[in-house]
Scaffold this motif. Structure first.
Motif, PDB file in Angstrom:
ATOM      1  N   ASN A  88       0.807  -1.227   0.000  1.00 25.98           N
ATOM      2  CA  ASN A  88       0.000   0.000   0.000  1.00 25.98           C
ATOM      3  C   ASN A  88       0.836   1.272   0.000  1.00 25.98           C
ATOM      4  OD1 ASN A  88      -2.657  -1.283   0.236  1.00 25.98           O
ATOM      5  ND2 ASN A  88      -1.920  -1.932   2.247  1.00 25.98           N
ATOM      6  N   LYS A  91      -0.303   3.830  -2.800  1.00 22.84           N
ATOM      7  CA  LYS A  91      -1.737   3.981  -3.049  1.00 22.84           C
ATOM      8  C   LYS A  91      -2.316   5.242  -2.418  1.00 22.84           C
ATOM      9  CE  LYS A  91      -2.757  -0.920  -3.624  1.00 22.84           C
ATOM     10  NZ  LYS A  91      -3.597  -2.066  -3.160  1.00 22.84           N
ATOM     11  N   ALA A  93      -3.857   8.000   0.022  1.00 25.06           N
ATOM     12  CA  ALA A  93      -4.713   7.997   1.207  1.00 25.06           C
ATOM     13  C   ALA A  93      -5.399   6.648   1.400  1.00 25.06           C
ATOM     14  CB  ALA A  93      -5.760   9.104   1.083  1.00 25.06           C
ATOM     15  N   GLU A  94      -5.781   6.035   0.298  1.00 30.77           N
ATOM     16  CA  GLU A  94      -6.414   4.715   0.403  1.00 30.77           C
ATOM     17  C   GLU A  94      -5.450   3.686   0.976  1.00 30.77           C
ATOM     18  OE1 GLU A  94      -8.546   1.403  -2.531  1.00 30.77           O
ATOM     19  OE2 GLU A  94      -7.874   3.336  -3.312  1.00 30.77           O
ATOM     20  N   GLY A  95      -4.196   3.747   0.560  1.00 33.47           N
ATOM     21  CA  GLY A  95      -3.191   2.818   1.073  1.00 33.47           C
ATOM     22  C   GLY A  95      -2.919   3.036   2.553  1.00 33.47           C
ATOM     23  N   GLU A  97      -5.043   4.171   4.737  1.00 35.73           N
ATOM     24  CA  GLU A  97      -6.185   3.646   5.486  1.00 35.73           C
ATOM     25  C   GLU A  97      -6.117   2.120   5.609  1.00 35.73           C
ATOM     26  OE1 GLU A  97      -9.713   3.676   7.643  1.00 35.73           O
ATOM     27  OE2 GLU A  97      -8.277   5.260   7.138  1.00 35.73           O
ATOM     28  N   GLU A  98      -5.694   1.460   4.525  1.00 34.54           N
ATOM     29  CA  GLU A  98      -5.539   0.005   4.579  1.00 34.54           C
ATOM     30  C   GLU A  98      -4.440  -0.391   5.566  1.00 34.54           C
ATOM     31  OE1 GLU A  98      -7.248  -2.419   3.157  1.00 34.54           O
ATOM     32  OE2 GLU A  98      -8.652  -0.986   2.255  1.00 34.54           O
ATOM     33  N   LYS A 101      -5.761  -0.011   9.145  1.00 42.59           N
ATOM     34  CA  LYS A 101      -6.617  -1.144   9.492  1.00 42.59           C
ATOM     35  C   LYS A 101      -5.792  -2.391   9.784  1.00 42.59           C
ATOM     36  CE  LYS A 101     -10.692   0.371   6.877  1.00 42.59           C
ATOM     37  NZ  LYS A 101     -11.618   0.035   5.759  1.00 42.59           N
TER      38      LYS A 101
END
Length: 753
Positions: A88, A91, A93-95, A97-98, A101
């Motif tokens: 990630n 990626k 902001a999406e990465g 967040e992953e 998590k």
């Protein structure tokens, strides 16, 4: 690996070989290893790192999905985070967040591990690195960091103090005013967690984290690890930190899961885990653990019965029935116990007809033993109150199992409950007419006891005589035992634990019975001293030793009192054998004792041969030592300080110095009857002959002089005493006072003025 599936050394060799192979060739090796050791976190980590090295992301994800939840070990989970961050990284902001998590997922599962300090540090560092464009985002980031710190500092880990210091710096950097209140609130919690960590570390230090899960073999290492994990589990169940039940249960679950990584093949650990879940009220979790346990140990009938019991207890009858059916299988390979338990289950849950139908179906199965007949018959008799069906079942089984003594005895017990005296006798007679004599011992015993309890005197004596005649041909009874004995009277007139004689009489009768059985055999006295035993040579030519009637007693005069303070070492001879040293030097090798730490008598003989003749003669003339062996270094130091006279000079000196004058020895130079006082702390024991002034024979004087010289304790320095004697002698020549003798030579001292 094929010859021994759980060969740990072979597995380690294969894993090391796989490190140097291309991934295509290494994959089959890893799969083979992980099939045998599915909870070996180090093999999973090595496997996944090999896939990551060739950028095989899909295979890496698949491997992580197979191992993460079953291998709760920090190094493997850190490898997982590294992989997630790598995937990630680009990626945006999406990465991020992953990745966040994934961090939370990791903290949720292994955040309570004592070695999870680096995970908390990585998580907090990641939270601090998150971008914050607005003040709201900055506040959210600070709040997330604060929560992470507050969770970390109350978790007992190796890095708890470092995390506390980092938390203090963080709060002070944000707001000193706010930091004071927050730190004072969490300081007691941190202190409690730190104290629990110190206790927890004592349990964790004994765990072998590199141990592979193998079936128990009874080795010391396995038993030690089992004990360590048991103590650790008990510690966690005690909730030492006094946290809430949810958090405490989470730590207990984590500890059980870690324990099963290493004790994967131990059914008691699985069952303990399941029982804990059930007692905690989480039956669904207990069912899931049962399913995992049966996957790990598919051949464990204990766990299967326990699983069926849990399902039946919560009302899931069909689930329980499926478990019983899986145990019985197709009925061909099922055990007799499986049939019996299934019949009982059907009787409990579906009624009498279902149990009867199953029994009728399996009665002709080759695995339907006599125990199945007994179980079904007694169930019909006790539960259904139908003695007729029970009697028919026993009679049907008698056609197949007349040769089974156990079945005969169970049938007789059933008939006795019916008070069917006539059929009991008939059953015993039928059975004894078909059973071979060597298998009829217990049947004869029960028949005799039955007649003794319920028969008349004539039938009682008749059955006893028949029993003796039948068993005498098998060797169970000796020929003399055909005659009546007092043992028979005791057997007839005893009841439960009540006996017509004392326990001493019982022992005597048992001994006499043994002698009677062996009296007709050819016996030869063995060569043991005091008639300690005799040898019985049977017809088969085998030699059997029996205890003798004359009991051998130990010679307590040779016993030596144990001295815990005595130190043994090379060159120290056992005191029990030192008393057996002969007087002549040429016999030393016969009575010599092996030195402690030496090679035995031969080593001692070699030392004597290499020793000078004077030393050998000195050892031969040493007196017997009773009690602990003296310190050799101390004895040598005294010998070096002393001028030890020969036995001839000692005898001549003592004989010339002793005169029968009032029990004191006075020389020809004496001019005074005033005795010289004995030095304080010393004591001289005068024999009766010395006190009376009698002169002893020369040979007895030698013994007394030798014993006196070597038995008196050396309380003062010999060299100083002799200097004092010389000074006193010189002064006496000038003043007319003389001192005679020495306390240490066994002679009395007098002085004259």
């Amino acid at each position: 690996m094929e010859d021994n599936k759980y060969n740990v050394e072979a597995a380690e060799i294969l894993a090391n070989e796989a490190l140097h192979l291309p991934i295509a060739e290494a994959v089959p090796i890893y799969e083979q290893l992980l099939t045998t050791y599915p909870t070996a976190a180090k093999f999973w980590k090595q496997y996944v790192e090999a896939q990551m090295a060739v950028n095989n992301d899909d295979a890496t994800k698949q491997i992580f999905s197979r191992c993460l939840l079953n291998c709760l070990q920090v190094p493997l989970w850190r490898c997982y985070i590294c992989f997630i961050r790598k995937v990630n990284d680009k990626k945006g902001a999406e990465g991020l967040e992953e990745t966040r998590k994934a961090f939370e997922f990791m903290i949720n599962y292994v955040g309570v591990d004592i070695a999870s300090g680096p995970l908390w540090m990585d998580y907090i560092t990641f939270l601090k690195s998150l971008p914050a464009q607005t003040s709201q985002e900055e506040t959210q980031r600070m709040t997330a960091v604060r929560k992470a710190y507050q969770k970390a500092v109350v978790t007992p880990t190796h890095h708890i103090e470092q995390l506390w210091k980092a938390y203090e710096n963080f709060e002070n950097s944000v707001s000193r005013a706010l930091a004071k209140g927050l730190l004072s609130e969490y300081q007691p919690k941190f202190n409690s967690a730190r104290a629990v960590y110190r206790e927890k570390k004592k349990y964790v230090d004994g765990i072998d984290w590199n141990m592979l899960a193998v079936p128990p073999t009874g080795s010391y290492k396995e038993e030690h690890q089992w004990m360590v994990w048991r103590r650790f589990l008990a510690f966690e169940k005690g909730n030492p930190q006094r946290i809430d039940n949810v958090s405490s249960n989470k730590r207990i679950v984590f500890t059980y899961e870690q324990c099963l990584m290493y004790l994967y093949h131990y059914p008691d650990i699985w069952y303990d885990y399941i029982t804990w879940h059930a007692k905690s009220g989480s039956v669904d979790s207990a069912i899931k653990v049962f399913q995992r346990a049966l996957k790990a140990l598919p051949d464990s009938e204990m766990l299967k019965y326990a699983y069926a019991e849990l399902e039946e207890s919560r009302g899931a009858i069909q689930s329980a029935k499926r478990i019983y059916e899986s145990i019985c299988g197709d009925g061909v390979n099922a055990t007799a116990l499986a049939h019996i338990q299934f019949i009982r289950f059907l009787r409990r849950t579906e009624g009498v007809e279902a149990a009867r139908k199953y029994f009728v179906d399996i009665r002709k199965s080759p695995n339907c033993t006599y125990q199945v007949y007994v179980a079904y018959a007694m169930m019909a008799f006790c539960l259904d109150k139908d003695d007729k069906i029970a009697h028919n079942v026993f009679e049907a089984g008698l056609k197949q199992f007349m040769h089974e003594p156990g079945y005969i005895l169970e049938y007789a017990d059933f008939l006795s409950r019916l008070n069917d005296e006539r059929n009991i006798r008939a059953l015993f007679e039928r059975a004894l007419s078909t059973l071979p004599p060597e298998e009829s011992v217990e049947v004869w015993k029960q028949f005799t006891q039955f007649e003794q309890k319920y028969g008349d005197l004539a039938s009682m004596l008749k059955v006893e005589q028949r029993r003796k005649e039948a068993l005498s041909r098998t060797g169970e009874e000796g020929v003399p035992a055909l005659e009546g004995s007092l043992q028979d009277v005791v057997s007839r007139y005893s009841f439960m634990d009540l006996w017509p004689c004392s326990s001493k009489d019982l022992d005597h009768l048992a001994w006499q019975e043994w002698l009677a059985k062996n009296m007709s055999k050819k016996v030869e006295m063995s060569g043991l001293p005091n008639g300690a035993g005799f040898t019985d040579k049977g017809s088969s030519g085998l030699t059997t030793s029996y205890p003798s009637l004359k009991m051998a007693h130990p010679d307590i005069t040779q016993m030596v009192i144990y001295d815990p303070g005595q130190k043994s070492g090379p060159g120290v001879v056992s005191s029990a054998m030192a008393s057996g040293l002969p007087a002549a030097s040429n016999n030393l090798s016969v009575a010599a004792v092996p030195l402690v730490g030496a090679g035995g008598t031969n080593a001692f003989d070699g030392i004597l041969k290499a020793a000078p003749p004077a030393l050998v003669a000195f050892i031969a003339n040493l007196p017997a030592v009773e009690g602990p062996v003296p310190d050799a270094d101390f004895v040598l130091s005294i010998c070096l300080q002393s001028n030890i006279p020969t036995s001839h000079s000692v005898n001549s000196a003592s004989s010339s110095a002793q005169l029968p004058v009032g029990g004191a020895a006075v020389s020809e130079h004496s001019g005074s009857n005033k005795s010289n006082p004995v030095p304080s702390g010393s004591s001289v024991r005068m024999t009766r002959d010395q006190q009376s002034g009698k002169r002893k024979p020369v040979d007895r004087q030698d013994d007394d002089d030798t014993a006196t010289v070597q038995s008196l304790p050396l309380l003062k320095d010999v060299f100083k005493i002799r200097q004092m004697q010389k000074a006193r002698a010189g002064a006496a020549s000038q003043t007319g006072s003389t001192s005679y003798g020495s306390v240490f030579s066994g002679e009395h001292s007098t002085s004259t003025t």
